[in-house]
Design a protein around this motif. Sequence first.
Motif, PDB file in Angstrom:
ATOM      1  N   THR A   1     -14.452   3.328   4.160  1.00 29.43           N
ATOM      2  CA  THR A   1     -13.420   3.359   5.204  1.00 29.43           C
ATOM      3  C   THR A   1     -12.322   4.370   4.890  1.00 29.43           C
ATOM      4  OG1 THR A   1     -12.256   1.462   4.229  1.00 29.43           O
ATOM      5  CG2 THR A   1     -13.847   1.004   5.988  1.00 29.43           C
ATOM      6  N   ASP A   2     -11.947   4.497   3.615  1.00 28.54           N
ATOM      7  CA  ASP A   2     -10.934   5.498   3.261  1.00 28.54           C
ATOM      8  C   ASP A   2     -11.430   6.908   3.556  1.00 28.54           C
ATOM      9  OD1 ASP A   2      -9.188   3.566   2.407  1.00 28.54           O
ATOM     10  OD2 ASP A   2      -9.221   4.136   0.288  1.00 28.54           O
TER      11      ASP A   2
ATOM     12  N   TYR B   1       0.804  -1.222   0.000  1.00 24.09           N
ATOM     13  CA  TYR B   1       0.000   0.000   0.000  1.00 24.09           C
ATOM     14  C   TYR B   1       0.843   1.282   0.000  1.00 24.09           C
ATOM     15  CZ  TYR B   1      -4.012  -2.958   0.563  1.00 24.09           C
ATOM     16  OH  TYR B   1      -4.989  -3.903   0.346  1.00 24.09           O
ATOM     17  N   ILE B   2       2.139   1.171  -0.246  1.00 20.33           N
ATOM     18  CA  ILE B   2       2.987   2.359  -0.361  1.00 20.33           C
ATOM     19  C   ILE B   2       2.496   3.279  -1.483  1.00 20.33           C
ATOM     20  CG2 ILE B   2       5.319   3.161  -0.958  1.00 20.33           C
ATOM     21  CD1 ILE B   2       6.403   0.821   0.749  1.00 20.33           C
TER      22      ILE B   2
ATOM     23  N   VAL C   1      -1.845   9.800  -1.477  1.00 24.59           N
ATOM     24  CA  VAL C   1      -2.399  10.622  -0.389  1.00 24.59           C
ATOM     25  C   VAL C   1      -1.502  11.829  -0.125  1.00 24.59           C
ATOM     26  CG1 VAL C   1      -2.852  10.668   2.106  1.00 24.59           C
ATOM     27  CG2 VAL C   1      -3.723   8.789   0.713  1.00 24.59           C
ATOM     28  N   GLY C   2      -0.184  11.633  -0.102  1.00 22.08           N
ATOM     29  CA  GLY C   2       0.741  12.741   0.127  1.00 22.08           C
ATOM     30  C   GLY C   2       0.640  13.819  -0.948  1.00 22.08           C
TER      31      GLY C   2
ATOM     32  N   LEU D   1     -10.461  10.090  -2.676  1.00 15.89           N
ATOM     33  CA  LEU D   1     -10.904   9.425  -3.912  1.00 15.89           C
ATOM     34  C   LEU D   1      -9.778   8.780  -4.724  1.00 15.89           C
ATOM     35  CD1 LEU D   1     -13.819  11.688  -5.177  1.00 15.89           C
ATOM     36  CD2 LEU D   1     -13.944   9.397  -4.196  1.00 15.89           C
ATOM     37  N   PRO D   2      -8.705   9.497  -5.061  1.00 15.95           N
ATOM     38  CA  PRO D   2      -7.639   8.837  -5.830  1.00 15.95           C
ATOM     39  C   PRO D   2      -6.991   7.681  -5.069  1.00 15.95           C
ATOM     40  CG  PRO D   2      -7.387  11.213  -5.910  1.00 15.95           C
ATOM     41  CD  PRO D   2      -8.436  10.919  -4.890  1.00 15.95           C
ATOM     42  N   GLY D   3      -6.806   7.862  -3.772  1.00 15.32           N
ATOM     43  CA  GLY D   3      -6.235   6.789  -2.956  1.00 15.32           C
ATOM     44  C   GLY D   3      -7.141   5.578  -2.885  1.00 15.32           C
ATOM     45  N   THR D   4      -8.454   5.812  -2.874  1.00 14.85           N
ATOM     46  CA  THR D   4      -9.417   4.714  -2.842  1.00 14.85           C
ATOM     47  C   THR D   4      -9.325   3.872  -4.109  1.00 14.85           C
ATOM     48  OG1 THR D   4     -10.928   5.923  -1.407  1.00 14.85           O
ATOM     49  CG2 THR D   4     -11.878   4.159  -2.719  1.00 14.85           C
ATOM     50  N   VAL D   5      -9.169   4.524  -5.233  1.00 13.10           N
ATOM     51  CA  VAL D   5      -9.037   3.786  -6.496  1.00 13.10           C
ATOM     52  C   VAL D   5      -7.811   2.891  -6.447  1.00 13.10           C
ATOM     53  CG1 VAL D   5      -8.615   4.035  -8.976  1.00 13.10           C
ATOM     54  CG2 VAL D   5     -10.274   5.523  -7.849  1.00 13.10           C
TER      55      VAL D   5
END
Length: 194
Positions: free
Chosen positions: A158-159, A74-75, A81-82, A111-115
Amino acid sequence: MRKITVMQICFLGIATALNVVGANIALLLRLPIYLDSLGTVLSAVMLGPVYGMVPGILSGVISGCTSDIYSFYYIPVQMVVGVMAGIFYQKIRPNGRQFWKVLLTALCVSLPGTVVSSVITAAVFGGITSSGSSLLVQLLHAGGLGMTASVCAVQAITDYLDRIVIVFCTVMLYGMLPASLKQKVQKGNSHGTV
């Protein structure tokens, strides 16, 4: 890329530790949120999107080696996210008095991190990870929803909840930091550059 100061390196180290501690608390308590990106978002706010990725990468490696092997995979989510936190925090400027800005910033960061995390969770792990949200995925899947749809639905919820908590904590923590410390970290100085 500009030179990084010793103060900024120390700040990124503290931010990495915040990520690792938060992730371990969520893992230990089997929370359906992750708490692994407070340092990432705080660094993105203080130093911008590029340096916002650093604590996420480092904490992913540290957690992957010490407590949760899934963290390695998940890196890329931490990196997204950063970057998104560094971009959207500056545009929206959330604060504790306007909670709708916290919600909007959390949505833009989430949103982008969830994808990315949904793809990783579904493709690599078949929907089951060390997170407490895996139970929700299994419940939805057992209820007749496809595995990919179950993963996407649970990841989205959850995200977003995790990012609301993280952005709100970041806003509060950033507000409590003395202006002199913010200036030293953000602007750096000519002494002790690397």
